[in-house]
Motif scaffolding. Structure first.
Motif, PDB file in Angstrom:
ATOM      1  N   SER A 204       0.663  -1.244   0.032  1.00  9.63           N
ATOM      2  CA  SER A 204       0.062   0.045  -0.117  1.00  9.63           C
ATOM      3  C   SER A 204       0.749   1.289   0.086  1.00  9.63           C
ATOM      4  N   PHE A 205       2.272   1.346   0.526  1.00 10.98           N
ATOM      5  CA  PHE A 205       2.942   2.296   0.533  1.00 10.98           C
ATOM      6  C   PHE A 205       3.560   2.373  -0.565  1.00 10.98           C
ATOM      7  N   ILE A 206       3.900   1.461  -1.502  1.00  9.08           N
ATOM      8  CA  ILE A 206       4.483   1.232  -2.764  1.00  9.08           C
ATOM      9  C   ILE A 206       3.798   1.812  -3.875  1.00  9.08           C
ATOM     10  N   ILE A 218       7.891   9.830   2.098  1.00  9.59           N
ATOM     11  CA  ILE A 218       7.852   8.825   3.090  1.00  9.59           C
ATOM     12  C   ILE A 218       8.651   7.582   2.904  1.00  9.59           C
ATOM     13  N   VAL A 219       8.335   6.736   1.759  1.00 14.10           N
ATOM     14  CA  VAL A 219       9.047   5.746   1.643  1.00 14.10           C
ATOM     15  C   VAL A 219      10.446   5.752   1.550  1.00 14.10           C
ATOM     16  N   GLY A 220      11.142   6.875   1.279  1.00 13.49           N
ATOM     17  CA  GLY A 220      12.477   7.306   1.156  1.00 13.49           C
ATOM     18  C   GLY A 220      12.925   7.483   2.593  1.00 13.49           C
ATOM     19  N   GLY A 221      12.138   8.040   3.254  1.00  8.18           N
ATOM     20  CA  GLY A 221      12.434   8.033   4.684  1.00  8.18           C
ATOM     21  C   GLY A 221      12.508   6.863   5.722  1.00  8.18           C
ATOM     22  N   ALA A 235      10.922  -4.014  -0.345  1.00 14.62           N
ATOM     23  CA  ALA A 235       9.709  -3.647  -0.967  1.00 14.62           C
ATOM     24  C   ALA A 235       8.717  -4.404  -1.495  1.00 14.62           C
ATOM     25  N   GLU A 236       7.734  -4.289  -1.219  1.00 10.26           N
ATOM     26  CA  GLU A 236       6.693  -5.592  -1.669  1.00 10.26           C
ATOM     27  C   GLU A 236       5.621  -4.852  -2.419  1.00 10.26           C
ATOM     28  N   GLY A 237       5.378  -5.669  -3.552  1.00  7.95           N
ATOM     29  CA  GLY A 237       3.916  -5.120  -4.467  1.00  7.95           C
ATOM     30  C   GLY A 237       4.486  -4.076  -5.456  1.00  7.95           C
ATOM     31  N   VAL A 238       5.898  -4.309  -5.828  1.00  9.38           N
ATOM     32  CA  VAL A 238       6.354  -3.559  -6.973  1.00  9.38           C
ATOM     33  C   VAL A 238       6.017  -3.807  -8.373  1.00  9.38           C
ATOM     34  N   ILE A 246      12.736   4.255  -8.825  1.00 13.66           N
ATOM     35  CA  ILE A 246      12.694   5.263  -7.517  1.00 13.66           C
ATOM     36  C   ILE A 246      13.148   4.151  -6.146  1.00 13.66           C
ATOM     37  N   LEU A 247      12.946   3.237  -6.185  1.00 11.89           N
ATOM     38  CA  LEU A 247      13.260   2.354  -5.039  1.00 11.89           C
ATOM     39  C   LEU A 247      14.999   2.175  -5.059  1.00 11.89           C
ATOM     40  N   LYS A 248      15.496   1.940  -6.054  1.00  7.92           N
ATOM     41  CA  LYS A 248      16.735   1.943  -6.404  1.00  7.92           C
ATOM     42  C   LYS A 248      17.591   3.153  -6.160  1.00  7.92           C
ATOM     43  N   GLU A 249      17.011   4.111  -6.377  1.00  6.39           N
ATOM     44  CA  GLU A 249      17.681   5.501  -6.037  1.00  6.39           C
ATOM     45  C   GLU A 249      17.679   5.760  -4.448  1.00  6.39           C
ATOM     46  N   GLN A 250      16.685   5.229  -3.940  1.00  3.99           N
ATOM     47  CA  GLN A 250      16.348   5.254  -2.425  1.00  3.99           C
ATOM     48  C   GLN A 250      17.177   4.271  -1.646  1.00  3.99           C
ATOM     49  N   ASN A 251      18.038   3.374  -2.256  1.00  7.42           N
ATOM     50  CA  ASN A 251      18.911   2.395  -1.825  1.00  7.42           C
ATOM     51  C   ASN A 251      18.095   1.235  -1.025  1.00  7.42           C
TER      52      ASN A 251
END
Ligand code: C2E
Ligand code: CA
Ligand code: CA
Ligand code: CA
Length: 275
Positions: A204-206, A218-221, A235-238, A246-251
């Motif tokens: 739900s966050f992704i 928020i996810v980045g934080g 991260a689930e549900g990508v 984005i998730l790659k960038e955010q490590n």
């Protein structure tokens, strides 16, 4: 008006009865299903972003019903929990998943891990840790390849006793993932105190990170704090490339979602891993 009320009442009772009958039938067929080995596991791969390889999978139960076909977990887990049947079913799933880890090792993939969902009813059961130990011994499995996923809400239910149990499990060498992170009430105040290894950010966050700047922030934080606390972040549900970038960038460490694979049965998993 009186009559209308009466009718409504009758309709209500009828559907209540039907519901009860359905539940009793479902419970009865769940007993049969355990005996007949109708519960099967679908595995969903997890990709490690740093090595760009599949390093693990989540075990997700399915009920292969002889008449109704494949039944998803949301349709029977709640009743299995109410009736206590989740305990034998959960044990069955854990044993199968551990056997699968071993089987993949034998095929030459040495560090593949599998994570298994644990219900609050299982965690509460006084025999849970004993049964986990038995299974590990029976299969002679390296415990570090097994992850148990426990949801945030289960953990918070009775925090102190649950923390004790989790510490015992970790002492065996098993990894613990906090599942569905973000859906409950926990804050980082809590998280700091939890003896966990992995944090799974809920789908739900992704869902909106690529369309909603605030969600992305928020996810980045979450990822940056979690990593400072030394948690591995999944991260689930990508589902799409934009989310992945984005998730790659955010490590983020690992990705699970339809973008790479839906949950698949054992044979398909082997094909995906060995190609
Ligand atoms: P969960 O632990 O949050 O599992 C993730 C769910 O999201 C799975 O649904 C998975 O198929 C789905 N999913 C993963 N990636 C994507 C995606 O990219 N898009 C979409 N739309 N969905 C995605 P599933 O298999 O139906 O399981 C639902 C829930 O049932 C699980 O949520 C978990 O809470 C529970 N569950 C599943 N297996 C077990 C089990 O063996 N034991 C227990 N106690 N609960 C289980
Ligand atoms: Ca899960
Ligand atoms: Ca989830
Ligand atoms: Ca869940």
């Amino acid at each position: 008006a009186k009559e209308l009320g009466k009718n409504r009442c009758i309709v209500f009772n009828k559907s209540m009865n039907e519901e009860i009958i359905q539940r009793v039938l479902l419970e009865k067929s769940m007993y049969e299903a355990i005996k007949n080995k109708e519960f099967i596991i679908a595995y969903q791969l997890q990709k490690d972003l740093k090595s760009d390889s599949f390093t693990g999978a989540e075990a997700l139960v399915r009920w292969r019903h002889p008449e109704k076909g494949l039944i998803p977990p949301n349709e029977f887990i709640p009743l299995a929990e109410e009736t206590g049947l989740i305990i034998p079913i959960g044990e069955l799933i854990l044993r199968e998943a551990c056997k699968k880890i071993k089987n993949i090792q034998v095929k030459g993939i040495k560090d593949f891990s599998i994570s298994v969902n644990v219900s609050s009813v299982q965690l509460k059961s006084p025999n849970f840790i004993g049964s986990v130990k038995n299974i590990l011994n029976e299969i002679d499995l390296d415990p570090k390849l097994l992850t148990l996923e426990i949801t945030e809400s289960i953990l918070m239910e009775s925090l102190a006793p649950n923390i004790k149990k989790i510490e015992e499990l970790r002492a065996l060498g098993i990894k613990i993932a906090l599942d569905d992170f973000g859906t409950g009430y926990s804050s980082f105040n809590y998280i700091i105190k939890l003896p966990i290894d992995i944090l799974k950010i809920d789908k739900s966050f992704i869902d909106e990170i690529h369309t909603n700047q605030k969600e992305k922030l928020i996810v980045g934080g979450i990822i940056s704090v979690a990593k400072k606390l030394n948690f591995n972040v999944v991260a689930e549900g990508v589902e799409n490339i934009e989310q992945l970038e984005i998730l790659k960038e955010q490590n983020c460490d690992k990705i699970q979602g339809y973008i790479f694979s839906k949950p698949v049965f054992e044979n398909e998993l082997d094909k995906l891993l060995l190609k």
